[in-house]
Design a protein around this motif. Structure first.
Motif, PDB file in Angstrom:
ATOM      1  N   GLU A 190      35.838  65.798  46.711  1.00  0.00           N
ATOM      2  CA  GLU A 190      36.641  66.466  45.660  1.00  0.00           C
ATOM      3  C   GLU A 190      36.512  67.794  45.772  1.00  0.00           C
ATOM      4  OE1 GLU A 190      36.289  64.836  42.022  1.00  0.00           O
ATOM      5  OE2 GLU A 190      37.438  62.911  42.489  1.00  0.00           O
ATOM      6  N   GLU A 191      35.382  68.265  45.880  1.00  0.00           N
ATOM      7  CA  GLU A 191      35.072  69.726  45.943  1.00  0.00           C
ATOM      8  C   GLU A 191      35.878  70.702  47.330  1.00  0.00           C
ATOM      9  OE1 GLU A 191      34.095  73.714  45.093  1.00  0.00           O
ATOM     10  OE2 GLU A 191      34.341  71.861  43.742  1.00  0.00           O
ATOM     11  N   HIS A 192      35.202  69.731  48.437  1.00  0.00           N
ATOM     12  CA  HIS A 192      36.081  70.357  49.436  1.00  0.00           C
ATOM     13  C   HIS A 192      37.358  70.199  49.543  1.00  0.00           C
ATOM     14  CE1 HIS A 192      32.434  71.197  52.251  1.00  0.00           C
ATOM     15  NE2 HIS A 192      31.920  70.508  51.187  1.00  0.00           N
ATOM     16  N   ALA A 193      37.904  69.069  49.024  1.00  0.00           N
ATOM     17  CA  ALA A 193      39.364  69.029  49.070  1.00  0.00           C
ATOM     18  C   ALA A 193      40.082  70.169  48.257  1.00  0.00           C
ATOM     19  CB  ALA A 193      39.772  67.645  48.209  1.00  0.00           C
ATOM     20  N   ARG A 194      39.470  70.605  47.030  1.00  0.00           N
ATOM     21  CA  ARG A 194      39.779  71.603  46.146  1.00  0.00           C
ATOM     22  C   ARG A 194      39.600  72.990  47.031  1.00  0.00           C
ATOM     23  NH1 ARG A 194      38.735  75.250  41.868  1.00  0.00           N
ATOM     24  NH2 ARG A 194      36.629  75.182  42.294  1.00  0.00           N
ATOM     25  N   LEU A 195      38.743  73.204  47.772  1.00  0.00           N
ATOM     26  CA  LEU A 195      38.320  74.360  48.472  1.00  0.00           C
ATOM     27  C   LEU A 195      39.567  74.436  49.587  1.00  0.00           C
ATOM     28  CD1 LEU A 195      34.559  74.432  48.931  1.00  0.00           C
ATOM     29  CD2 LEU A 195      35.947  75.907  47.456  1.00  0.00           C
ATOM     30  N   SER A 236      35.121  75.608  38.612  1.00  0.00           N
ATOM     31  CA  SER A 236      35.214  74.980  37.508  1.00  0.00           C
ATOM     32  C   SER A 236      36.453  75.455  36.797  1.00  0.00           C
ATOM     33  CB  SER A 236      34.198  74.610  36.596  1.00  0.00           C
ATOM     34  OG  SER A 236      33.605  76.046  36.161  1.00  0.00           O
ATOM     35  N   ILE A 237      37.014  76.657  36.978  1.00  0.00           N
ATOM     36  CA  ILE A 237      38.106  77.273  36.115  1.00  0.00           C
ATOM     37  C   ILE A 237      39.442  77.316  37.011  1.00  0.00           C
ATOM     38  CG2 ILE A 237      38.702  79.424  35.215  1.00  0.00           C
ATOM     39  CD1 ILE A 237      35.838  80.061  34.336  1.00  0.00           C
ATOM     40  N   ASP A 261      38.863  76.962  31.579  1.00  0.00           N
ATOM     41  CA  ASP A 261      39.674  76.255  32.362  1.00  0.00           C
ATOM     42  C   ASP A 261      41.263  76.057  31.929  1.00  0.00           C
ATOM     43  OD1 ASP A 261      40.494  74.669  34.724  1.00  0.00           O
ATOM     44  OD2 ASP A 261      40.260  72.550  33.655  1.00  0.00           O
ATOM     45  N   GLY A 262      42.115  76.364  32.943  1.00  0.00           N
ATOM     46  CA  GLY A 262      43.670  76.549  32.210  1.00  0.00           C
ATOM     47  C   GLY A 262      43.860  77.767  31.762  1.00  0.00           C
ATOM     48  N   VAL A 263      43.077  79.050  31.879  1.00  0.00           N
ATOM     49  CA  VAL A 263      43.347  80.221  31.289  1.00  0.00           C
ATOM     50  C   VAL A 263      44.652  80.934  31.826  1.00  0.00           C
ATOM     51  CG1 VAL A 263      42.075  81.364  33.030  1.00  0.00           C
ATOM     52  CG2 VAL A 263      42.547  82.697  30.632  1.00  0.00           C
ATOM     53  N   PRO A 264      45.805  81.499  31.065  1.00  0.00           N
ATOM     54  CA  PRO A 264      46.857  82.028  31.545  1.00  0.00           C
ATOM     55  C   PRO A 264      46.480  83.120  32.548  1.00  0.00           C
ATOM     56  CG  PRO A 264      47.006  81.718  29.108  1.00  0.00           C
ATOM     57  CD  PRO A 264      45.627  81.234  29.558  1.00  0.00           C
TER      58      PRO A 264
END
Length: 942
Positions: free
Chosen positions: A106-111, A125-126, A172-175
């Motif tokens: 999952e981390e590599h997919a996110r990267l 994580s953010i 996480d989710g900060v505008p």
């Protein structure tokens, strides 16, 4: 399809995510599972025989599975291989290892997804929420680029510290806009320890500005400052199109200029000159916006103003570039109305309007209507109320008695509050009344917090218009007579000997019973009350009628009946003409070279351009009332001033309270005066003289320096002590002026420059340092202000540390009680209340000899007594000042201490209110309710 490695049609091959095809490699499966086991079991897993055997067994199972499925070889997708690894681990009961492997995938997919979105270094994580509600990983790489870029070229700042502080406040989710805010807040907290962080904060604020403007213009979602040199030319074209389409910009901006050439002239690096206070002020109050979205960036604003001022030039593109370079370099700054409105559909560019109010109901309410219209478009107002008859005077039309000036001033006050200049800044007006007016005593009390509130004006400013004769009566301890202008209307238009002769005639008529409506008082008693009210309420200011008129170049055309909102303008007014002045200020700090010398050549070049820009304002300007247009086109007055005087002293290693500083005030103002007069005369040769030039002091070869003798002749040597020495070749300039004429009836005036000096990041006008460390409050919020010159000197001596910061906070930004500070630094960095007022007055007197108008001079007095006020204001009069502005008074012992923790470093709070309406000229004064220098409600400070 591309291929990698050696493969055959009968072998197992793997399709990678980018489409490449490679041979199946079981060793890569073994490595991936080894990493998963090490993550769960620790480093000992790498040496465990059991785990090695398990990994080999699992790898063989996975390979066998694909060989059974594809006995003749074929293509397998990489995702299938990874799915099989997960399945094998789960079937073997290695759930923890399988979970680790899943997280790894999952981390590599996110990267990979982040890289596809252009995110070079995603946070683990953010995620950030964008305006379209899409969530993307926080790009640490971009943040590092932004902060490092913001720190470029600045000493003693650390990008890693800012990033570290900022990440603590992100979630996480900060505008997306809060990311920039977090970075700015992190940098802001460091300003008090290193002043250069104010520039870092401003550059981080630019990230939000660029995102907002560039998105609105359809150019980019975001950009770094490094990309702006290429983006600015595109932004200029898109911005002009958008502004014209929205009906906010003058369509001529798109027709009269070579836009690509102007775009190439924009200097993106000049965005980096702003302090945080300066840039935030521009964002909040100056940048053009549509539905609260700012689509103007700093260099676009400066180019808009430059284009607006160059519209009528024969070579508009070349002049616009010249004007842009002067503004964007901070060598000179136009006044706030010009920055607000140049190049827009309603180009009201003038700063000040002066009116005389007639003595009839229609005229009075007409004047109030004019106030509203002029204030609507960002003009500051000075009203002369002396012609209006006094309380108790006979009204012929109704056979009744007048209520006097005060009730009308209440209406003026409320009008100024109601018309707030489109929300950009509060409407502001100052009412002037001559000292012989029978309503003067009630006028003095208009700003008191006690008494009948219907006869109080809590929001407007007031000023005394004081004849020389009154000051002479005070000096000689004589009586003074108050009259109603309905009985002696000609006094309003008289000054000098003519005023004295006529005034004494009215006194004789009063003594003989020919006048019944008058009041006789001791001149010193009235003077005492004037000082007392000034001390208690900050008003009325004290301004002097005779020097304003006797030294006026335009005395052949009428009378100066008042000054303006900030006491630097001295122009004629009458029933047909509303005087108008157009302001701008040379940044004196920018004209001190690396050797600590005033750069006369640079000053000459910039003054010439500045005078041309100011003269252009007159023809381009929008006039809300016809009387203003008539006056401005006839006389063409401008007011070129200075700011950054204190910075210029610091750059020369001079203390404000020194003979050298007084001499510098003299030398610098002489140069500016010489070049400004010369520039106006040369403009006259090019464009023609102003219409009322003939008969003026200019026409007679009488320059501002020469006009001192006119004042001396009327007042007498015993009451005038002005220095008259000069250094430049004024004879040749006199000849040039008489030969070529003048383009402008008036050329110089020193305004407060409170906002534009903030924009340029220098000290206001001719002001001394307020405090060396304090929190400034204005309409844009609160800002930590620290004296960078002091900090850099203390760092060089090894004295700048946390203890010093806390000491400065404790002592309200003063060095005097900090023992380890060397004596020479205590003198150099003395704050405004530590500089004896005589130094302010002497420096102002040296400037006044060169200025054809006046200067906004605040006086700072610590440990006030009636005697000190008396001496200071008499000195101002005797040294030939035309006007004074606010009195900043600080009680000797009873000032409430602001706490270090609260950070209210700029608070000057009184522990007790004044106990009486007046005090003796020799006794200690009560603690004042003085106007705070940084009071956000004080429009004169905006």
């Amino acid at each position: 399809m591309s291929t990698q490695g050696t493969r055959t049609e009968n072998s197992l091959n793997v399709i990678k995510r980018n489409g490449d095809v490679v041979c199946f490699d079981a060793n890569k499966i073994r490595v991936a599972m080894s990493k998963a086991f090490i993550a769960v079991e620790g480093d000992q897993a790498a040496a465990s025989t059991r785990i090695h055997e398990l990994i080999a067994e699992f790898t063989q199972q996975i390979q066998s599975t694909f060989e059974r499925r594809l006995p003749r070889g074929g293509l397998i997708h990489i995702e299938e291989v990874q799915d099989q690894v997960e399945l094998t681990l789960m079937r073997a009961g290695e759930q923890k290892v399988a979970r680790t492997y899943v997280l790894y995938r999952e981390e590599h997919a996110r990267l990979r997804a982040a890289r596809e979105q252009g995110i070079s270094k995603p946070h683990p994580s953010i995620n950030v929420t964008y305006a379209d509600q899409e969530r993307r990983p926080l790009d640490l790489g971009r943040i590092e680029t932004l902060v490092k870029e913001a720190c470029t070229g600045l000493a003693e700042v650390e990008s890693t510290k800012i990033i570290e502080y900022a990440l603590r406040n992100l979630y996480d989710g900060v505008p997306v806009e809060e990311v920039s805010t977090a970075l700015m807040m992190a940098a802001r907290t460091l300003v008090e320890k290193e002043p250069n962080y104010t520039y870092v904060t401003a550059r981080l604020l630019l990230d939000n500005l660029r995102r907002e403007a560039l998105s609105f213009l359809g150019l980019a979602q975001e950009a770094t400052q490094g990309q702006m040199q290429d983006l600015y030319p595109q932004a200029l074209a898109a911005y002009l199109d958008k502004g014209i389409t929205l009906d906010q910009l003058d369509s001529k901006l798109g027709e009269c200029f070579d836009i690509p050439r102007l775009g190439q002239a924009l200097r993106a690096d000049r965005d980096n000159q702003f302090t945080y206070l300066g840039l935030q002020t521009l964002y909040d109050r100056y940048f053009l916006h549509h539905k609260n979205t700012r689509y103007e960036l700093p260099q676009l604003m400066f180019m808009r103003v430059a284009m607006g001022l160059a519209l009528n030039e024969q070579a508009p593109t070349e002049r616009a570039i010249e004007f842009y370079n002067l503004l964007s370099s901070f060598d000179y700054m136009a006044s706030t109305p010009t920055l607000f409105n140049a190049g827009t559909k309603r180009s009201q560019l003038s700063s000040c309007y002066l009116t005389s109010v007639p003595d009839d109901l229609e005229g009075i309410y007409g004047a109030i209507r004019d106030n509203a219209l002029l204030s609507k478009w960002a003009g500051g107002l000075g009203n002369d109320w002396t012609p209006v008859r006094a309380l108790g005077s006979h009204i012929k039309g109704t056979n009744g008695k007048s209520q006097g000036v005060v009730p009308f001033l209440k209406v003026v006050n409320d009008t100024a509050v109601a018309v707030n200049q489109g929300g950009k800044r509060k409407g502001a007006v100052c009412a002037y009344l001559e000292t012989w007016h029978l309503d003067i005593e009630e006028f003095l009390e208009l700003r008191k917090n006690t008494g009948d509130d219907r006869r109080r004006t809590h929001d407007m400013n007031t000023a005394n218009w004081v004849p020389d004769l009154f000051m002479q009566r005070v000096a000689e301890d004589k009586h003074w007579t108050l009259f109603s202008p309905s009985d002696c209307p000609d006094l309003h238009d008289l000054y000098g000997d003519a005023f004295r002769i006529r005034y004494e005639e009215y006194e004789r008529q009063a003594d003989q019973g020919q006048l019944s409506h008058f009041k006789r008082v001791k001149a010193q008693d009235l003077w005492r009350k004037m000082l007392s009210m000034l001390f208690e309420t900050g008003h009325p200011w004290i301004t002097f009628k005779d020097p304003c008129n006797l030294r006026s170049p335009q005395q052949h055309q009428g009378v100066v009946h008042s000054s303006n909102l900030c006491t630097e303008i001295t122009l004629n007014t009458n029933a047909e003409e509303i005087a108008v002045c157009n302001l701008g200020s040379i940044n004196l700090a920018q004209h001190i070279n690396a050797q600590g010398q005033l750069d006369a050549d640079k000053l000459k070049h910039n003054v010439r351009t500045a005078v041309r820009m100011l003269d252009n304002v007159i023809d381009i300007n929008y006039y809300a009332v016809p009387q203003a247009r008539l006056s401005n086109l006839k006389h063409r007055p401008v007011g070129l001033g200075i700011m950054g005087f204190q910075d210029a002293l610091f750059k020369q290693n001079l203390a404000y309270a020194s003979r050298e500083a007084v001499d510098f005030a003299d030398i610098s103002m002489e140069l500016l005066s010489f070049y400004a007069i010369e520039a106006s005369s040369d403009l006259a040769a090019e464009r023609g003289t102003y219409a009322s030039f003939q008969g003026s002091l200019w026409d007679q070869g009488i320059l501002p320096l020469d006009s001192i003798r006119l004042l001396q002749r009327a007042r007498g040597h015993e009451y005038l002590q002005m220095d008259t020495q000069s250094r430049l070749d004024w004879s040749s300039l006199r000849a040039k002026v008489q030969q070529q004429g003048m383009r402008n009836s008036n050329v110089m005036a020193i305004a407060p420059t409170a906002t534009i000096s903030n924009i340029c990041g220098v000290s206001q006008s001719i002001e001394p340092t307020y405090q060396n460390l304090y929190v400034k409050s204005n309409l844009s919020g609160e800002f930590t202000i620290v004296n960078p010159y002091l900090v850099h000197e203390l760092k060089a001596l090894g004295l700048w540390d946390e203890v010093m910061v806390n000491d400065l906070k404790y002592y309200d930004g003063s060095l005097q009680s900090i023992e380890r500070i060397p004596a020479h630094l205590k003198q150099k960095y003395a704050t405004a209340f530590e500089v004896e007022p005589r130094w302010l007055v002497e420096a102002a007197s040296r400037r006044q000899k060169w200025i054809d108008q006046a200067q906004s001079l605040n006086l700072y007095i610590k440990g006030v007594s009636g005697k000190k006020l008396d001496v200071t204001y008499r000195m101002a009069w005797q040294l030939g000042l035309k006007t004074t502005y606010y009195l900043r008074a600080l009680g000797a012992t009873s000032v409430e201490k602001s706490t270090v923790n609260q950070g209210n470093l700029n608070a000057v709070a009184a522990t007790s209110a004044p106990t009486s309406s007046s005090f003796a000229l020799g006794e200690a004064a009560p603690v004042p309710q003085a106007c705070s220098l940084d009071n956000p409600d004080c429009e004169a400070c905006q």
